[in-house]
Design a protein around this motif. Structure first.
Motif, short mmCIF file in Angstrom:
data_model
loop_
_atom_site.label_atom_id
_atom_site.label_comp_id
_atom_site.label_asym_id
_atom_site.label_seq_id
_atom_site.Cartn_x
_atom_site.Cartn_y
_atom_site.Cartn_z
N THR A 23 27.26 -23.56 2.16
CA THR A 23 27.42 -24.80 2.97
C THR A 23 26.59 -24.87 4.17
O THR A 23 26.30 -25.85 4.70
N ASN A 24 26.68 -23.80 4.79
CA ASN A 24 25.81 -23.69 6.09
C ASN A 24 24.70 -24.13 6.06
O ASN A 24 23.96 -24.69 7.03
N GLN A 25 23.77 -23.78 5.05
CA GLN A 25 22.54 -24.28 4.86
C GLN A 25 22.37 -25.74 4.51
O GLN A 25 21.54 -26.45 5.13
N GLN A 26 23.45 -26.17 3.86
CA GLN A 26 23.44 -27.66 3.67
C GLN A 26 23.75 -28.20 4.97
O GLN A 26 23.19 -29.45 5.10
N TYR A 27 24.46 -27.87 5.88
CA TYR A 27 24.82 -28.32 7.14
C TYR A 27 23.46 -28.43 7.89
O TYR A 27 23.26 -29.52 8.56
N ASN A 29 20.31 -28.28 6.79
CA ASN A 29 19.52 -29.36 6.25
C ASN A 29 19.73 -30.68 6.70
O ASN A 29 18.75 -31.36 6.66
N LYS A 30 21.06 -31.04 6.69
CA LYS A 30 21.32 -32.36 7.08
C LYS A 30 21.55 -32.51 8.57
O LYS A 30 21.74 -33.83 9.02
N GLY A 31 21.20 -31.49 9.39
CA GLY A 31 21.20 -31.72 10.88
C GLY A 31 22.81 -32.05 11.31
O GLY A 31 23.18 -32.31 12.39
N VAL A 32 23.76 -31.44 10.48
CA VAL A 32 25.17 -31.72 10.79
C VAL A 32 25.60 -30.49 11.86
O VAL A 32 26.46 -30.87 12.58
N GLU A 157 37.68 -28.24 0.33
CA GLU A 157 37.48 -28.79 -1.00
C GLU A 157 35.89 -28.97 -0.93
O GLU A 157 35.11 -28.90 -0.09
N SER A 158 35.39 -28.91 -2.29
CA SER A 158 33.90 -29.26 -2.56
C SER A 158 34.00 -30.81 -2.49
O SER A 158 34.48 -31.45 -3.03
N GLU A 159 33.06 -31.27 -1.38
CA GLU A 159 33.14 -32.76 -1.41
C GLU A 159 31.89 -33.38 -0.47
O GLU A 159 31.58 -32.35 0.12
N LYS A 160 31.77 -34.59 -0.77
CA LYS A 160 30.45 -35.36 0.01
C LYS A 160 29.13 -34.22 -0.29
O LYS A 160 28.30 -34.49 0.75
N GLY A 161 29.13 -33.71 -1.29
CA GLY A 161 27.66 -33.05 -1.68
C GLY A 161 27.69 -31.53 -0.99
O GLY A 161 27.02 -30.84 -1.29
#
Length: 168
Positions: A23-27, A29-32, A157-161
């Protein structure tokens, strides 16, 4: 019953920390957000011709730290096999003190707690943790009841990708 993540397929056998790291990698990657796992401290005993020996030392930190929306975040990941409560003994004194110190200075401090047999993950805010911790110090209950998680914490939860969208 709502599920937080699926233990089947790609996530089968993955621990809570692996899901958080994904999840942290996704954050990132998306600049979140930029949230990183803090490495486990190791004391090197010797290094002979490239063969390093050492031992894990007592850490001074929690598992994760980073920044989101201009604010600091610190948290630790915990798992329990209990279906009825989260034992406070799963948190070390230094972890609690670091979470408290950062919380008092305005950081988002929390635990991500996985109830493994229920297949649920909750974000336990420091305010809730702190009240149970202080009560336990005064001789009160040494765990946080599951129903407190349901009533006062966010179900992750798993959500919004995102694998475990704990920053919603």
């Amino acid at each position: 019953m709502r599920k937080t993540y699926s233990p089947s397929h790609a996530n089968r056998g993955a621990g809570l920390e692996r899901l958080i790291d994904m999840t942290n990698q996704q954050y990132r990657n998306k600049g979140v957000a930029d949230i990183r796992k803090i490495p486990t401290p190791v004391q090197i005993q010797s290094n002979v011709r490239g063969k390093v020996t050492g031992y894990i030392t007592k850490g001074e930190w929690v598992d994760y730290a980073g920044v989101h929306n201009g604010g600091a975040i610190v948290f630790d990941a915990k798992e329990t096999s209990s279906k009825t409560s989260f034992p406070l003994e799963n948190i070390s004194e230094h972890q609690y003190e670091l979470l408290e110190s950062w919380w008092l200075k305005g950081a988002h401090s929390f635990l991500l707690v996985s109830f493994t047999k229920l297949d649920e993950v909750y974000r336990l805010p420091f305010g809730v943790l702190g009240s149970y911790w202080e009560n336990a110090r005064k001789g009160g209950r040494k765990s946080i009841p599951y129903n407190i998680f349901v009533l006062e914490c966010d179900l992750i939860e798993s959500e919004k990708g995102y694998v475990l969208h704990y920053l919603k």
